[in-house]
Design a protein around this motif. Sequence first.
Motif, PDB file in Angstrom:
ATOM      1  N   TYR A 168       0.838  -1.198   0.000  1.00  0.00           N
ATOM      2  CA  TYR A 168       0.000   0.000   0.000  1.00  0.00           C
ATOM      3  C   TYR A 168       0.873   1.249   0.000  1.00  0.00           C
ATOM      4  N   PHE A 169       0.320   2.314  -0.598  1.00  0.00           N
ATOM      5  CA  PHE A 169       0.917   3.639  -0.463  1.00  0.00           C
ATOM      6  C   PHE A 169       0.060   4.412   0.561  1.00  0.00           C
ATOM      7  N   ASN A 170      -0.298   5.647   0.353  1.00  0.00           N
ATOM      8  CA  ASN A 170      -0.940   6.457   1.410  1.00  0.00           C
ATOM      9  C   ASN A 170      -2.457   6.353   1.326  1.00  0.00           C
ATOM     10  N   VAL A 171      -3.055   5.648   2.261  1.00  0.00           N
ATOM     11  CA  VAL A 171      -4.478   5.336   2.213  1.00  0.00           C
ATOM     12  C   VAL A 171      -5.308   6.483   2.805  1.00  0.00           C
ATOM     13  N   ALA A 172      -6.424   6.798   2.151  1.00  0.00           N
ATOM     14  CA  ALA A 172      -7.310   7.866   2.621  1.00  0.00           C
ATOM     15  C   ALA A 172      -8.734   7.560   2.165  1.00  0.00           C
ATOM     16  N   GLY A 173      -9.682   8.382   2.646  1.00  0.00           N
ATOM     17  CA  GLY A 173     -11.071   8.250   2.211  1.00  0.00           C
ATOM     18  C   GLY A 173     -11.834   7.182   2.965  1.00  0.00           C
ATOM     19  N   THR A 174     -13.097   7.000   2.575  1.00  0.00           N
ATOM     20  CA  THR A 174     -13.937   5.948   3.144  1.00  0.00           C
ATOM     21  C   THR A 174     -15.076   5.657   2.184  1.00  0.00           C
ATOM     22  N   ALA A 175     -15.588   4.427   2.244  1.00  0.00           N
ATOM     23  CA  ALA A 175     -16.721   4.059   1.396  1.00  0.00           C
ATOM     24  C   ALA A 175     -18.013   4.621   1.956  1.00  0.00           C
ATOM     25  N   THR A 176     -18.151   4.585   3.278  1.00  0.00           N
ATOM     26  CA  THR A 176     -19.322   5.126   3.978  1.00  0.00           C
ATOM     27  C   THR A 176     -18.831   5.779   5.261  1.00  0.00           C
ATOM     28  N   PRO A 177     -19.566   6.723   5.802  1.00  0.00           N
ATOM     29  CA  PRO A 177     -19.123   7.373   7.040  1.00  0.00           C
ATOM     30  C   PRO A 177     -18.870   6.389   8.179  1.00  0.00           C
ATOM     31  N   GLY A 178     -19.658   5.301   8.238  1.00  0.00           N
ATOM     32  CA  GLY A 178     -19.503   4.338   9.312  1.00  0.00           C
ATOM     33  C   GLY A 178     -18.222   3.533   9.255  1.00  0.00           C
ATOM     34  N   LEU A 179     -17.545   3.542   8.121  1.00  0.00           N
ATOM     35  CA  LEU A 179     -16.301   2.789   7.975  1.00  0.00           C
ATOM     36  C   LEU A 179     -15.076   3.693   8.022  1.00  0.00           C
ATOM     37  N   ALA A 180     -15.256   4.956   8.340  1.00  0.00           N
ATOM     38  CA  ALA A 180     -14.158   5.928   8.291  1.00  0.00           C
ATOM     39  C   ALA A 180     -13.056   5.578   9.287  1.00  0.00           C
ATOM     40  N   ASP A 181     -11.858   6.057   8.964  1.00  0.00           N
ATOM     41  CA  ASP A 181     -10.696   5.879   9.828  1.00  0.00           C
ATOM     42  C   ASP A 181     -10.906   6.673  11.120  1.00  0.00           C
ATOM     43  N   THR A 182     -10.779   6.002  12.257  1.00  0.00           N
ATOM     44  CA  THR A 182     -10.963   6.680  13.537  1.00  0.00           C
ATOM     45  C   THR A 182      -9.642   7.133  14.150  1.00  0.00           C
ATOM     46  N   GLY A 183      -8.526   6.763  13.537  1.00  0.00           N
ATOM     47  CA  GLY A 183      -7.221   7.184  14.045  1.00  0.00           C
ATOM     48  C   GLY A 183      -6.837   8.555  13.519  1.00  0.00           C
ATOM     49  N   VAL A 184      -5.887   9.182  14.179  1.00  0.00           N
ATOM     50  CA  VAL A 184      -5.382  10.484  13.721  1.00  0.00           C
ATOM     51  C   VAL A 184      -3.871  10.345  13.558  1.00  0.00           C
ATOM     52  N   PHE A 185      -3.493   9.514  12.596  1.00  0.00           N
ATOM     53  CA  PHE A 185      -2.081   9.233  12.360  1.00  0.00           C
ATOM     54  C   PHE A 185      -1.651   9.600  10.941  1.00  0.00           C
ATOM     55  N   ASN A 186      -2.611   9.735  10.034  1.00  0.00           N
ATOM     56  CA  ASN A 186      -2.314  10.047   8.643  1.00  0.00           C
ATOM     57  C   ASN A 186      -2.666  11.496   8.335  1.00  0.00           C
ATOM     58  N   LEU A 187      -2.160  11.995   7.210  1.00  0.00           N
ATOM     59  CA  LEU A 187      -2.249  13.420   6.904  1.00  0.00           C
ATOM     60  C   LEU A 187      -3.678  13.955   6.938  1.00  0.00           C
ATOM     61  N   VAL A 188      -4.611  13.299   6.255  1.00  0.00           N
ATOM     62  CA  VAL A 188      -5.958  13.858   6.121  1.00  0.00           C
ATOM     63  C   VAL A 188      -6.642  14.017   7.482  1.00  0.00           C
ATOM     64  N   PRO A 189      -6.737  12.983   8.315  1.00  0.00           N
ATOM     65  CA  PRO A 189      -7.363  13.211   9.631  1.00  0.00           C
ATOM     66  C   PRO A 189      -6.559  14.142  10.537  1.00  0.00           C
ATOM     67  N   MET A 190      -5.239  14.183  10.370  1.00  0.00           N
ATOM     68  CA  MET A 190      -4.438  15.117  11.162  1.00  0.00           C
ATOM     69  C   MET A 190      -4.812  16.562  10.832  1.00  0.00           C
ATOM     70  N   VAL A 191      -5.033  16.844   9.553  1.00  0.00           N
ATOM     71  CA  VAL A 191      -5.430  18.194   9.150  1.00  0.00           C
ATOM     72  C   VAL A 191      -6.848  18.495   9.640  1.00  0.00           C
ATOM     73  N   PHE A 192      -7.752  17.524   9.508  1.00  0.00           N
ATOM     74  CA  PHE A 192      -9.114  17.719  10.025  1.00  0.00           C
ATOM     75  C   PHE A 192      -9.080  18.088  11.507  1.00  0.00           C
ATOM     76  N   GLU A 193      -8.279  17.366  12.262  1.00  0.00           N
ATOM     77  CA  GLU A 193      -8.223  17.614  13.700  1.00  0.00           C
ATOM     78  C   GLU A 193      -7.766  19.035  13.996  1.00  0.00           C
ATOM     79  N   LYS A 194      -6.714  19.485  13.303  1.00  0.00           N
ATOM     80  CA  LYS A 194      -6.220  20.849  13.525  1.00  0.00           C
ATOM     81  C   LYS A 194      -7.284  21.886  13.178  1.00  0.00           C
ATOM     82  N   LEU A 195      -7.920  21.718  12.021  1.00  0.00           N
ATOM     83  CA  LEU A 195      -8.883  22.715  11.567  1.00  0.00           C
ATOM     84  C   LEU A 195     -10.085  22.795  12.504  1.00  0.00           C
ATOM     85  N   THR A 196     -10.580  21.659  12.953  1.00  0.00           N
ATOM     86  CA  THR A 196     -11.755  21.689  13.828  1.00  0.00           C
ATOM     87  C   THR A 196     -11.409  22.166  15.231  1.00  0.00           C
ATOM     88  N   GLU A 197     -10.124  22.196  15.568  1.00  0.00           N
ATOM     89  CA  GLU A 197      -9.680  22.776  16.843  1.00  0.00           C
ATOM     90  C   GLU A 197      -9.358  24.264  16.719  1.00  0.00           C
TER      91      GLU A 197
END
Length: 331
Positions: A168-197
């Motif tokens: 695998y290379f850099n995994v992102a996205g989700t098929a449905t909201p219920g399957l979304a990545d719950t970790g904050v270790f990759n770029l996309v959720p890390m940016v989301f966390e900063k922005l919402t804070e």
Amino acid sequence: MAWLITGGAGFIGAHVVRAMREAGEPVVVFDDLSTGDRSRLPADVPFVRGTTLDADHLRRTMQEFSVRGIVHLAAKKQVAESVARPLYYYRENVQGLQSLLDASVDSGVRAFLFSSSAAVYGMPDVELVAEDTPCAPINPYGETKLAGEWMVRAAGCAHGIATASMRYFNVAGTATPGLADTGVFNLVPMVFEKLTEGAAPVVFGDDYDTADGTCVRDFIHVEDIASAHLAAALALMDRGPGTDLTVNIGRGEGVSVREMIDLIGEVTGYGPEAAPVAAARRAGDPARVVASADRIHRELGWSARHDVREMVASAWEGWCRRHPHARRPAG
């Protein structure tokens, strides 16, 4: 027969379960739930809680469900943690794999897919990373993945199991909201966390030899990861003993960290609020790691279907579902 999916309650694993079920393939999930979430799985999917270090438990599970194929996704995967705890990573990722292969051989498994990583390449100095690019991992996590590939290939050759290693290379996205990545270790959720804070996103190094000075990566939608596993699983069963595949799963297109953050600002509506601040480089981050996806297309007829905007939009929908009270963009 059934497919046993280790780590099937995890972010990637649940997407693989979904893809295989939609294709009519029977699946059983084996997961210790250390990072997985059983709620990601349909209620009618058989679930066994356990660790891959327990070969006897694996054997009983394989016999009970007539398992003939394995998709091995269960692993520890945080690079920094692997540096701090190398023996833990070798135990979980290598010893756990050995136990799983022992049980697979004893149970007559015919096909074995191994979840590997672009981390096996280390810091390749090439425009596109092909499967024959020399492997030189630079952390224990990458080392365990490369050792795992060797073990899977050797066991398959010795015992007549068709095998595949999926890098695998850099995994992102989700098929449905219920399957979304719950970790904050990759770029996309890390940016989301900063922005919402209400904080600025961070780029680690803006002085690389790239067009905008930030690292360039190959981002791949998790649905595409899942469809690649399905294609490989069907190919292994069709081609049978003697089959051994090693393939990259990527789009073959580089996106810089700064470009990705700009896109996140656009998709989420944060706009200029998403302007990043620069921090020092992280040790071991290569300037550019982008996959060549030629082999997987040639061998399996597979190509990625989703673009980067789709990855960000789907991930953002999942983030908002999980954080309904988080700060939203002004206006």
